[in-house]
Design a protein around this motif. Structure first.
Motif, mmCIF file in Angstrom:
data_model
loop_
_atom_site.group_PDB
_atom_site.id
_atom_site.type_symbol
_atom_site.label_atom_id
_atom_site.label_comp_id
_atom_site.label_asym_id
_atom_site.label_seq_id
_atom_site.Cartn_x
_atom_site.Cartn_y
_atom_site.Cartn_z
ATOM 1 N N ARG A 12 4.349 13.763 8.466
ATOM 2 C CA ARG A 12 5.289 13.601 7.348
ATOM 3 C C ARG A 12 5.468 12.116 7.015
ATOM 4 N NH1 ARG A 12 9.007 16.335 9.366
ATOM 5 N NH2 ARG A 12 10.441 14.715 10.101
ATOM 6 N N LEU A 13 5.527 11.273 8.051
ATOM 7 C CA LEU A 13 5.629 9.829 7.838
ATOM 8 C C LEU A 13 4.421 9.311 7.064
ATOM 9 C CD1 LEU A 13 7.144 7.146 8.609
ATOM 10 C CD2 LEU A 13 5.640 7.051 10.594
ATOM 11 N N ALA A 14 3.223 9.753 7.453
ATOM 12 C CA ALA A 14 2.008 9.333 6.764
ATOM 13 C C ALA A 14 1.996 9.814 5.310
ATOM 14 C CB ALA A 14 0.786 9.851 7.516
ATOM 15 N N ALA A 15 2.480 11.044 5.106
ATOM 16 C CA ALA A 15 2.529 11.583 3.740
ATOM 17 C C ALA A 15 3.499 10.777 2.878
ATOM 18 C CB ALA A 15 2.948 13.050 3.769
ATOM 19 N N HIS A 16 4.615 10.333 3.467
ATOM 20 C CA HIS A 16 5.564 9.506 2.708
ATOM 21 C C HIS A 16 4.912 8.183 2.307
ATOM 22 C CE1 HIS A 16 9.334 11.650 4.537
ATOM 23 N NE2 HIS A 16 8.666 12.396 3.676
ATOM 24 N N TRP A 17 4.164 7.577 3.250
ATOM 25 C CA TRP A 17 3.510 6.316 2.929
ATOM 26 C C TRP A 17 2.478 6.518 1.810
ATOM 27 C CZ3 TRP A 17 -1.321 4.351 2.593
ATOM 28 C CH2 TRP A 17 -1.417 2.963 2.470
ATOM 29 N N LEU A 18 1.723 7.595 1.910
ATOM 30 C CA LEU A 18 0.695 7.868 0.900
ATOM 31 C C LEU A 18 1.325 8.088 -0.474
ATOM 32 C CD1 LEU A 18 -2.298 8.290 0.368
ATOM 33 C CD2 LEU A 18 -1.990 10.712 0.942
ATOM 34 N N GLU A 19 2.446 8.816 -0.499
ATOM 35 C CA GLU A 19 3.150 9.047 -1.765
ATOM 36 C C GLU A 19 3.641 7.730 -2.348
ATOM 37 O OE1 GLU A 19 4.683 11.324 -4.910
ATOM 38 O OE2 GLU A 19 3.456 12.020 -3.221
ATOM 39 N N LEU A 20 4.200 6.891 -1.497
ATOM 40 C CA LEU A 20 4.702 5.593 -1.938
ATOM 41 C C LEU A 20 3.561 4.726 -2.464
ATOM 42 C CD1 LEU A 20 7.087 3.566 -2.089
ATOM 43 C CD2 LEU A 20 6.509 2.869 0.232
ATOM 44 N N ALA A 21 2.451 4.664 -1.713
ATOM 45 C CA ALA A 21 1.314 3.840 -2.118
ATOM 46 C C ALA A 21 0.730 4.322 -3.445
ATOM 47 C CB ALA A 21 0.245 3.855 -1.028
ATOM 48 N N THR A 22 0.649 5.648 -3.616
ATOM 49 C CA THR A 22 0.110 6.208 -4.857
ATOM 50 C C THR A 22 0.981 5.846 -6.054
ATOM 51 O OG1 THR A 22 -0.861 8.067 -3.635
ATOM 52 C CG2 THR A 22 -0.570 8.337 -6.012
ATOM 53 N N ARG A 23 2.282 5.957 -5.874
ATOM 54 C CA ARG A 23 3.205 5.629 -6.982
ATOM 55 C C ARG A 23 3.163 4.136 -7.298
ATOM 56 N NH1 ARG A 23 7.096 9.583 -8.360
ATOM 57 N NH2 ARG A 23 7.004 11.464 -7.066
ATOM 58 N N LEU A 24 3.017 3.304 -6.279
ATOM 59 C CA LEU A 24 2.935 1.867 -6.520
ATOM 60 C C LEU A 24 1.652 1.509 -7.265
ATOM 61 C CD1 LEU A 24 4.199 0.447 -3.094
ATOM 62 C CD2 LEU A 24 5.378 0.319 -5.291
ATOM 63 N N ALA A 25 0.574 2.205 -6.932
ATOM 64 C CA ALA A 25 -0.719 1.895 -7.541
ATOM 65 C C ALA A 25 -0.833 2.415 -8.970
ATOM 66 C CB ALA A 25 -1.841 2.481 -6.688
ATOM 67 N N THR A 26 -0.113 3.492 -9.276
ATOM 68 C CA THR A 26 -0.273 4.133 -10.588
ATOM 69 C C THR A 26 0.943 3.968 -11.492
ATOM 70 O OG1 THR A 26 0.561 6.230 -9.700
ATOM 71 C CG2 THR A 26 -1.822 5.854 -9.619
ATOM 72 N N GLY A 27 2.046 3.439 -10.962
ATOM 73 C CA GLY A 27 3.262 3.342 -11.749
ATOM 74 C C GLY A 27 3.508 1.941 -12.279
ATOM 75 N N ASP A 28 4.770 1.647 -12.520
ATOM 76 C CA ASP A 28 5.189 0.354 -13.050
ATOM 77 C C ASP A 28 5.191 -0.673 -11.917
ATOM 78 O OD1 ASP A 28 6.315 -1.814 -14.265
ATOM 79 O OD2 ASP A 28 8.281 -0.891 -14.606
ATOM 80 N N PRO A 29 4.337 -1.705 -11.968
ATOM 81 C CA PRO A 29 4.287 -2.668 -10.865
ATOM 82 C C PRO A 29 5.542 -3.527 -10.756
ATOM 83 C CG PRO A 29 2.895 -3.390 -12.671
ATOM 84 C CD PRO A 29 3.346 -2.008 -13.010
ATOM 85 N N GLU A 30 6.364 -3.566 -11.803
ATOM 86 C CA GLU A 30 7.586 -4.359 -11.774
ATOM 87 C C GLU A 30 8.784 -3.565 -11.240
ATOM 88 O OE1 GLU A 30 7.499 -7.536 -12.407
ATOM 89 O OE2 GLU A 30 5.367 -7.379 -12.872
ATOM 90 N N ARG A 31 8.590 -2.299 -10.961
ATOM 91 C CA ARG A 31 9.698 -1.461 -10.506
ATOM 92 C C ARG A 31 10.113 -1.861 -9.098
ATOM 93 N NH1 ARG A 31 9.467 5.177 -10.228
ATOM 94 N NH2 ARG A 31 11.706 5.545 -9.909
ATOM 95 N N PRO A 32 11.400 -2.059 -8.826
ATOM 96 C CA PRO A 32 11.848 -2.432 -7.471
ATOM 97 C C PRO A 32 11.437 -1.374 -6.454
ATOM 98 C CG PRO A 32 13.624 -2.734 -9.057
ATOM 99 C CD PRO A 32 12.524 -2.009 -9.765
ATOM 100 N N LEU A 33 11.046 -1.816 -5.267
ATOM 101 C CA LEU A 33 10.556 -0.904 -4.238
ATOM 102 C C LEU A 33 11.608 0.139 -3.876
ATOM 103 C CD1 LEU A 33 8.207 -0.273 -2.331
ATOM 104 C CD2 LEU A 33 9.241 -1.807 -0.658
ATOM 105 N N ARG A 34 12.884 -0.253 -3.881
ATOM 106 C CA ARG A 34 13.939 0.681 -3.492
ATOM 107 C C ARG A 34 14.054 1.864 -4.442
ATOM 108 N NH1 ARG A 34 16.493 -3.809 -5.615
ATOM 109 N NH2 ARG A 34 17.709 -3.454 -7.516
ATOM 110 N N GLU A 35 13.488 1.738 -5.649
ATOM 111 C CA GLU A 35 13.565 2.813 -6.632
ATOM 112 C C GLU A 35 12.322 3.695 -6.630
ATOM 113 O OE1 GLU A 35 14.350 1.140 -10.427
ATOM 114 O OE2 GLU A 35 16.265 0.218 -9.840
ATOM 115 N N VAL A 36 11.338 3.367 -5.805
ATOM 116 C CA VAL A 36 10.104 4.157 -5.777
ATOM 117 C C VAL A 36 10.263 5.271 -4.742
ATOM 118 C CG1 VAL A 36 7.611 4.101 -5.415
ATOM 119 C CG2 VAL A 36 8.775 2.104 -6.377
#
Length: 257
Positions: A67-91
């Motif tokens: 589950r921890l690995a899946a959370h990291w993967l979800e976070l990394a995917t959103r960072l790579a495909t989303g708004d790069p200026e979005r604060p990390l706490r909101e991802v």
């Protein structure tokens, strides 16, 4: 020095070939983890970022690490495909299914069993089987009825000292039968307990008592006060048998850390 580590293995590796041999790097099975949790990343030209997670099986289950690995993967995917200026706490780190499950859990599910404050649930257990063994300690054993009687006497003492709904009561006791009696008595009185460590320096204790707005301290020592807050021994007898009923509710404050 640390319990967890994250490492990026990006040092260049020399490739080599041997006549008639196919050389391929393999990962040996990890039998001893160097840390409680260890994550190693390695950039690979063909399939991106490769990761290996090793962990202590005394602390984590495989499903937890997955589950921890899946959370990291979800976070990394959103960072790579989303708004790069979005604060990390909101991802978000939760996938859609887990997010929906978390919302359902937060809203609560009807279980058919009414919520009860701890003293009420304990009283039901006492009534069900008063002679059953409730507590074993180096100082002896207590049945549910005996534990309830001791906690009730101490709750009357607390009421006489002004403890009422959500009053903060410090508990300065070692792990013992008296500690269990004290915690139950505080809840019976309607108060909330504040655990204190006997090894804390006085200034630390004074700070905890002030920040938690503690009005009384339970202890097994002969002392009039603890860091300026009035103290009472757990074996103090009540002045009378009468005690006003505490206004208890499942949402009432139970303890302050």
């Amino acid at each position: 020095l640390v319990q967890a580590a994250v490492t990026l293995q990006n040092a260049p590796r020399d490739s080599f070939a041997l006549p008639g041999l196919l050389v391929e790097e393999t990962l040996p099975p990890v039998e001893t983890a160097p840390f409680d949790l260890n994550v190693e990343f390695e950039p690979r030209p063909d399939d991106g970022l490769f990761a290996v997670v090793s962990y202590s099986t005394d602390l984590y289950e495989a499903a937890t690490v997955a589950r921890l690995a899946a959370h990291w993967l979800e976070l990394a995917t959103r960072l790579a495909t989303g708004d790069p200026e979005r604060p990390l706490r909101e991802v978000p780190m939760l996938g859609p299914a887990e997010h929906a499950e978390a919302l359902t859990a937060a809203e609560g599910r009807a279980t058919g069993t009414p919520s009860l404050p701890v003293p009420a649930a304990f009283a039901a257990r006492v009534a069900e089987n008063p002679d059953a063994l409730a507590l074993i300690s180096p100082s002896g054993r207590l049945t549910y009825a005996e534990l309830d009687a001791r906690a009730e006497r101490l709750a009357r003492v607390l009421a006489e000292r002004g403890v009422t709904a959500e009053s903060r009561v410090g508990v300065l006791l070692e792990r013992s039968a008296d500690l269990v009696v004290a915690l139950l008595a505080v809840l019976k009185s309607g108060g909330a307990y504040v655990p204190l460590h006997t090894a804390n320096p006085e200034e630390r204790t004074r700070s905890l008592l002030a920040r938690s707005r503690t009005t009384l301290v339970l202890t097994d020592r002969e002392m009039p006060s603890v860091a300026g807050v009035p103290a009472v021994r757990v074996d103090t007898a009540p002045a009378s048998d009468s005690r006003p009923p505490a206004a208890l509710h499942p949402d009432s404050l139970a303890y302050v850390m």
